[in-house]
Scaffold this motif. Structure first.
Motif, short mmCIF file in Angstrom:
data_model
loop_
_atom_site.label_atom_id
_atom_site.label_comp_id
_atom_site.label_asym_id
_atom_site.label_seq_id
_atom_site.Cartn_x
_atom_site.Cartn_y
_atom_site.Cartn_z
N GLU A 129 -5.93 2.05 -8.96
CA GLU A 129 -7.06 2.96 -9.13
C GLU A 129 -8.04 2.46 -10.18
O GLU A 129 -9.04 3.12 -10.46
CB GLU A 129 -6.55 4.35 -9.49
CG GLU A 129 -5.76 4.99 -8.36
CD GLU A 129 -5.38 6.42 -8.65
OE1 GLU A 129 -6.11 7.09 -9.40
OE2 GLU A 129 -4.34 6.87 -8.12
N GLU A 160 -6.12 4.13 -0.98
CA GLU A 160 -4.75 4.64 -0.99
C GLU A 160 -4.13 4.67 0.41
O GLU A 160 -2.93 4.47 0.57
CB GLU A 160 -4.76 6.06 -1.58
CG GLU A 160 -3.41 6.72 -1.71
CD GLU A 160 -3.53 8.13 -2.24
OE1 GLU A 160 -2.74 8.51 -3.12
OE2 GLU A 160 -4.43 8.88 -1.78
N LYS A 195 -11.01 5.03 -4.25
CA LYS A 195 -9.59 4.70 -4.17
C LYS A 195 -8.80 5.71 -3.34
O LYS A 195 -7.85 5.34 -2.66
CB LYS A 195 -8.99 4.62 -5.57
CG LYS A 195 -9.68 3.61 -6.49
CD LYS A 195 -9.60 2.20 -5.94
CE LYS A 195 -10.30 1.21 -6.87
NZ LYS A 195 -10.22 -0.18 -6.37
N LYS A 196 -9.19 6.99 -3.43
CA LYS A 196 -8.52 8.02 -2.65
C LYS A 196 -9.44 9.22 -2.50
O LYS A 196 -10.46 9.35 -3.20
CB LYS A 196 -7.21 8.44 -3.32
CG LYS A 196 -7.34 8.91 -4.76
CD LYS A 196 -5.95 9.18 -5.34
CE LYS A 196 -6.05 9.65 -6.78
NZ LYS A 196 -4.71 9.88 -7.38
#
Length: 444
Positions: free
Chosen positions: A45, A54, A170-171
């Motif tokens: 992250e 992710e 990242k997510k």
């Protein structure tokens, strides 16, 4: 002359370059800023590192995304058709262990500058833990990847909300309850739109042109495996059949609210995504036209529609960048990339680029073959053509696909043609599955 080779990067391309050098007993050192092999496939992250999301899975199937020296079946049983980022990370690290590459890699090391001295010498300056050092090598291998320096879009006005590049995504969880606008129609853009739509208050996706979207499966098989069956056909004929197949599969883009495709298949990189169309038809992702201007949190689109967003995520690609070279020496960030087989410089004979191409498919099978060809030249088993400068020009003037003129489309190759071209220069017994024992490097 005793060879000593520097390899920049220990991602999928860098480790296969290193492996094939070590195979022949050539002294080689790879430098990587990370603490393990895997490059972008090491999920983190941290924004300083360009990593996968992710939830990322590879977009080419395992059959056409493996090293021949170490296949997925040799790695572990029951690898799925489209492995996750974590499976790929473990695969690359298993490759490095199998072929004893770790002793030849210096982790946590940034390559700061590479100075060409002459046809048998490079000065490579690196930094680790704040300590800068310079070392001499006979040859330089560039395998630093081309998905790490973000390219941002520019529109009139100023957006006052949160503005990110997919490099920073990242997510999806940080976007829960937010109004999100995704810019772009490539693989990252469609993935980000799908993932944020699971948690956001609203997700829209803005396209400046129509994009060819391909599903991951046709007739129960991975789509690239189906496409492989037509590799014997000329590129134009294959592209024609791809257009018919995709138009039949999705139907009219107007039904989805997407802008129509006006360019032939192959003019831009196709996007591999099963979920985007599903999300659009279920109202979870809202298609939008290109952006006309920003007005605070309001975005005005080219068709006159106006909407407010909390976050914009620009999935607009990356620059081709080699910051360790002086710009007047080598700069492929904007112009053409005149390299024979996407690896041989027309004039500098002790410089190799490995994995610096964008196939309509996976990179590292081609990078593995490039590495084998590089080593054949280093051991004197192969000689580069005398007319290499002309061949470099031809690769620019006559690419596999006639693509639009953007920085993203300067290194595109057809996967099957490129593999075929590389194999022409290799012996039939080029596969090498047995590891060579190497002594651990003690120099720093």
């Amino acid at each position: 002359m005793k060879l000593k080779v520097a390899v920049i990067g220990a991602g999928p391309s860098g480790i296969t370059a290193l492996k094939n050098l070590v195979d022949q007993g050539i002294e080689a050192i790879a430098f990587d800023r990370n603490q393990n092999v895997g490059g972008n496939w090491i999920y983190t992250e941290e924004e300083s590192h360009s990593s996968v999301f992710e939830t990322t899975h590879i977009i080419s199937s395992k059959t056409l995304s493996q090293y021949e020296d170490f296949t997925f079946d040799e790695f572990e049983d029951n690898v799925p058709d489209y492995p996750s980022h974590d499976t790929l990370r473990r695969y690359f690290q298993a490759y490095a262990r199998k072929f004893n590459l770790y002793p030849s890699i210096r982790f946590g090391t940034m390559v700061k500058h590479c100075q060409y001295v002459n046809e048998s010498s490079w000065e490579v300056t690196t930094e680790k833990d704040g300590i800068v050092s310079t070392e001499n090598f006979t040859h330089l291998v560039v395998a630093n990847g081309h998905h790490w320096k973000p390219r941002y879009p520019h529109y009139p006005g100023e957006f006052s909300g949160e503005f990110l590049h997919s490099h920073q995504f990242k997510k999806a969880s940080p976007f829960e309850g937010k109004r999100v606008l995704v810019i772009g129609g490539g693989n990252s853009a469609c993935d980000v739109a799908v993932e944020t739509s699971r948690v956001s208050a609203k997700t829209s996706i803005s396209w400046r042109r129509g994009y060819w979207i391909a599903p991951k499966f046709f007739f129960g098989k991975p789509s690239d495996v189906i496409a492989e069956g037509t590799k014997w056909l000329p590129v134009k004929v294959r592209s024609f059949f791809n257009e018919i197949l995709l138009k039949s599969y999705w139907g009219d883009y107007k039904k989805y609210g997407l802008r129509p495709i006006t360019l032939p298949f192959g003019s831009t990189h196709p996007t591999i995504n099963d979920e985007l169309m599903h999300k659009i038809r279920h109202g979870k992702v809202q298609p939008r036209m290109d952006i006309k201007r920003y007005e605070g949190k309001k975005v005005v689109f080219e068709d006159g529609k106006e909407e407010e967003y909390d976050t914009i995520i620009a999935c607009t690609g990356y620059w081709l960048s080699h910051p360790f070279f002086d710009k007047e020496f080598i700069d492929y960030s904007k112009g053409p990339v005149p390299l024979y087989l996407k690896m041989f410089h027309p004039k500098i004979t002790n410089l190799y680029f490995i994995g610096m191409f964008q196939p309509l498919g996976c990179i590292w099978p081609g990078a593995e073959l490039q590495s084998k060809l590089m080593v054949r030249e280093l051991t004197g088993e192969w000689k580069r053509p005398k007319d290499i400068e002309k061949l470099c020009e031809m690769e620019v003037k006559k690419p596999h696909y006639q693509q639009i003129d953007t920085p993203r489309h300067t290194i595109t190759v057809d996967y099957h043609l490129f593999i075929k071209d590389l194999k022409k220069h290799l012996p039939k017994n080029y596969v090498s599955k047995n590891p060579r024992i190497v002594k651990e490097l003690t120099s720093s």
